[in-house]
Design an enzyme around this catalytic site. Structure first.
Site, PDB file in Angstrom:
ATOM      1  N   HIS A   9      -5.917  -4.855 -45.569  1.00  0.00           N
ATOM      2  CA  HIS A   9      -6.285  -6.230 -45.912  1.00  0.00           C
ATOM      3  C   HIS A   9      -5.074  -7.140 -45.938  1.00  0.00           C
ATOM      4  O   HIS A   9      -3.934  -6.717 -46.159  1.00  0.00           O
ATOM      5  CB  HIS A   9      -6.982  -6.265 -47.279  1.00  0.00           C
ATOM      6  CG  HIS A   9      -6.118  -5.802 -48.410  1.00  0.00           C
ATOM      7  ND1 HIS A   9      -5.162  -6.599 -49.002  1.00  0.00           N
ATOM      8  CD2 HIS A   9      -6.055  -4.607 -49.044  1.00  0.00           C
ATOM      9  CE1 HIS A   9      -4.557  -5.926 -49.958  1.00  0.00           C
ATOM     10  NE2 HIS A   9      -5.070  -4.709 -50.010  1.00  0.00           N
ATOM     11  N   THR A  21      -2.719  -3.249 -58.187  1.00  0.00           N
ATOM     12  CA  THR A  21      -4.075  -3.762 -58.083  1.00  0.00           C
ATOM     13  C   THR A  21      -5.130  -2.670 -58.216  1.00  0.00           C
ATOM     14  O   THR A  21      -6.026  -2.747 -59.047  1.00  0.00           O
ATOM     15  CB  THR A  21      -4.272  -4.505 -56.749  1.00  0.00           C
ATOM     16  OG1 THR A  21      -3.214  -5.444 -56.568  1.00  0.00           O
ATOM     17  CG2 THR A  21      -5.601  -5.247 -56.747  1.00  0.00           C
ATOM     18  N   ARG A  60     -10.893  -8.177 -51.217  1.00  0.00           N
ATOM     19  CA  ARG A  60      -9.761  -8.432 -50.336  1.00  0.00           C
ATOM     20  C   ARG A  60      -9.918  -7.744 -48.994  1.00  0.00           C
ATOM     21  O   ARG A  60      -9.483  -8.270 -47.958  1.00  0.00           O
ATOM     22  CB  ARG A  60      -8.445  -8.029 -51.013  1.00  0.00           C
ATOM     23  CG  ARG A  60      -8.347  -6.592 -51.489  1.00  0.00           C
ATOM     24  CD  ARG A  60      -7.158  -6.464 -52.437  1.00  0.00           C
ATOM     25  NE  ARG A  60      -6.858  -5.109 -52.860  1.00  0.00           N
ATOM     26  CZ  ARG A  60      -7.425  -4.497 -53.899  1.00  0.00           C
ATOM     27  NH1 ARG A  60      -8.368  -5.117 -54.593  1.00  0.00           N
ATOM     28  NH2 ARG A  60      -7.062  -3.271 -54.240  1.00  0.00           N
ATOM     29  N   GLU A  87      -8.906   1.222 -52.681  1.00  0.00           N
ATOM     30  CA  GLU A  87      -7.491   1.513 -52.906  1.00  0.00           C
ATOM     31  C   GLU A  87      -7.331   2.640 -53.926  1.00  0.00           C
ATOM     32  O   GLU A  87      -8.253   2.959 -54.690  1.00  0.00           O
ATOM     33  CB  GLU A  87      -6.793   0.238 -53.402  1.00  0.00           C
ATOM     34  CG  GLU A  87      -5.311   0.369 -53.741  1.00  0.00           C
ATOM     35  CD  GLU A  87      -4.456   0.830 -52.582  1.00  0.00           C
ATOM     36  OE1 GLU A  87      -4.619   1.994 -52.147  1.00  0.00           O
ATOM     37  OE2 GLU A  87      -3.611   0.044 -52.121  1.00  0.00           O
ATOM     38  N   ARG A 114       3.878   5.693 -58.309  1.00  0.00           N
ATOM     39  CA  ARG A 114       3.453   4.881 -57.174  1.00  0.00           C
ATOM     40  C   ARG A 114       3.392   5.678 -55.880  1.00  0.00           C
ATOM     41  O   ARG A 114       2.489   5.486 -55.073  1.00  0.00           O
ATOM     42  CB  ARG A 114       4.431   3.702 -57.016  1.00  0.00           C
ATOM     43  CG  ARG A 114       4.117   2.752 -55.879  1.00  0.00           C
ATOM     44  CD  ARG A 114       5.013   1.523 -55.923  1.00  0.00           C
ATOM     45  NE  ARG A 114       4.786   0.679 -54.767  1.00  0.00           N
ATOM     46  CZ  ARG A 114       5.625   0.578 -53.743  1.00  0.00           C
ATOM     47  NH1 ARG A 114       6.769   1.244 -53.752  1.00  0.00           N
ATOM     48  NH2 ARG A 114       5.351  -0.207 -52.717  1.00  0.00           N
ATOM     49  N   ARG A 115       4.344   6.604 -55.701  1.00  0.00           N
ATOM     50  CA  ARG A 115       4.484   7.189 -54.384  1.00  0.00           C
ATOM     51  C   ARG A 115       4.563   8.721 -54.331  1.00  0.00           C
ATOM     52  O   ARG A 115       4.777   9.274 -53.269  1.00  0.00           O
ATOM     53  CB  ARG A 115       5.736   6.611 -53.704  1.00  0.00           C
ATOM     54  CG  ARG A 115       5.479   5.242 -53.057  1.00  0.00           C
ATOM     55  CD  ARG A 115       4.336   5.348 -52.067  1.00  0.00           C
ATOM     56  NE  ARG A 115       4.067   4.090 -51.397  1.00  0.00           N
ATOM     57  CZ  ARG A 115       4.637   3.710 -50.264  1.00  0.00           C
ATOM     58  NH1 ARG A 115       5.539   4.476 -49.693  1.00  0.00           N
ATOM     59  NH2 ARG A 115       4.320   2.556 -49.722  1.00  0.00           N
ATOM     60  N   HIS A 182      -7.319  -0.421 -47.429  1.00  0.00           N
ATOM     61  CA  HIS A 182      -6.181  -0.619 -48.328  1.00  0.00           C
ATOM     62  C   HIS A 182      -5.020   0.308 -47.963  1.00  0.00           C
ATOM     63  O   HIS A 182      -5.199   1.298 -47.258  1.00  0.00           O
ATOM     64  CB  HIS A 182      -6.627  -0.373 -49.765  1.00  0.00           C
ATOM     65  CG  HIS A 182      -7.833  -1.179 -50.135  1.00  0.00           C
ATOM     66  ND1 HIS A 182      -7.751  -2.378 -50.788  1.00  0.00           N
ATOM     67  CD2 HIS A 182      -9.162  -0.961 -49.910  1.00  0.00           C
ATOM     68  CE1 HIS A 182      -8.965  -2.881 -50.961  1.00  0.00           C
ATOM     69  NE2 HIS A 182      -9.845  -2.036 -50.438  1.00  0.00           N
TER      70      HIS A 182
END
Length: 248
Positions: A9, A21, A60, A87, A114-115, A182
């Site tokens: 998006h 988000t 989105r 997402e 996050r990763r 996403h």
């Protein structure tokens, strides 16, 4: 030849504000609208002619798909929405600024949330208004299917049934399809298609609004994959995604 195009998006308002988000329904920014329209224009120029499209339950991605298809004159094609393309759920991090979280918890810890492949952020509180269990669009799901947090591994697990039972068959049936979703749900698709290792997919960044094309033979063997656009611009956008949680 069969083609699948993955489209992250356009920039959302929380992308712009550098906030986590996840499953929170945040609209596109003005820049995100422009990115979606430009994606449609670029694909039209390249001769893409989709027969069917897929997207998530989040505005989105839905709006990105709509704007892209409108630019291509394809608003009439069937669109399938699936929560499996949502997402990654960022748990209690949803809505929080990425750099501020680094300042609070440290860069290493936030990078892990996050990763990392299989470490999820702390779970969201059950009474949090951003808990998807309270969202009416998911009332048809079993509670066990509504995440309170997720790792990339979790996203891959929930995405795979959609790929194996639906999208892969649609590619062969229709020849050319578009999936607007996403960053992490599309990374789950990419890992599956390219047979990437856990380490490789963690370093792979998908920029907003840039079409990513996969070409297959009639046995769904991958022949080629490439982004549509200027290589240097795409490289810069990938670096921007990678650096979102770094201190300025």
């Amino acid at each position: 030849m069969n083609r699948l195009v993955l489209l992250r998006h356009g920039e959302s308002q929380w992308n712009k504000e550098n906030r986590f988000t996840g499953w929170v329904d945040v609209d596109l920014s003005e820049q995100g609208v422009k990115e979606a329209i430009e994606a449609g224009r670029a694909m039209k120029e390249k001769g893409f002619n989709f027969k069917i499209a897929y997207t998530s339950y989040l505005i989105r991605a839905i709006k990105t798909l709509s704007l892209t298809l409108e630019e291509m004159g394809l608003l009439w094609i069937p669109v399938i929405k699936s929560w499996r393309l949502n997402e990654k759920h960022y748990g209690m991090l949803q809505g929080l600024n990425k750099v501020e979280m680094v300042e609070k918890y440290g860069e290493e810890q936030v990078h892990l949330w996050r990763r990392s492949f299989d470490v999820a952020p702390p779970v969201i509180d059950e009474d949090d208004e951003m808990n998807a269990a309270h969202d009416p669009r998911y009332t048809g799901l079993d509670d066990s299917d509504i995440p309170r947090t997720e790792s990339l591994k979790d996203v891959i697990i929930r995405m795979k049934p959609l790929w194996e039972n639906d999208i892969s068959k649609a590619v062969l049936q229709h020849g050319e399809i578009l999936v607007a979703a996403h960053g992490n749900s599309l990374r789950a698709v990419v890992k599956t298609l390219k047979n990437m290792s856990n380490e490789e997919i963690l370093e792979f960044n998908i920029p907003t609004g840039i079409p990513y094309v996969f070409e297959f033979d009639n046995q769904l063997n991958l022949l080629n994959d490439y982004f549509v656009g200027d290589p240097e611009f795409i490289r810069q956008m990938m670096e921007k995604v990678a650096n979102q949680a770094k201190k300025k």
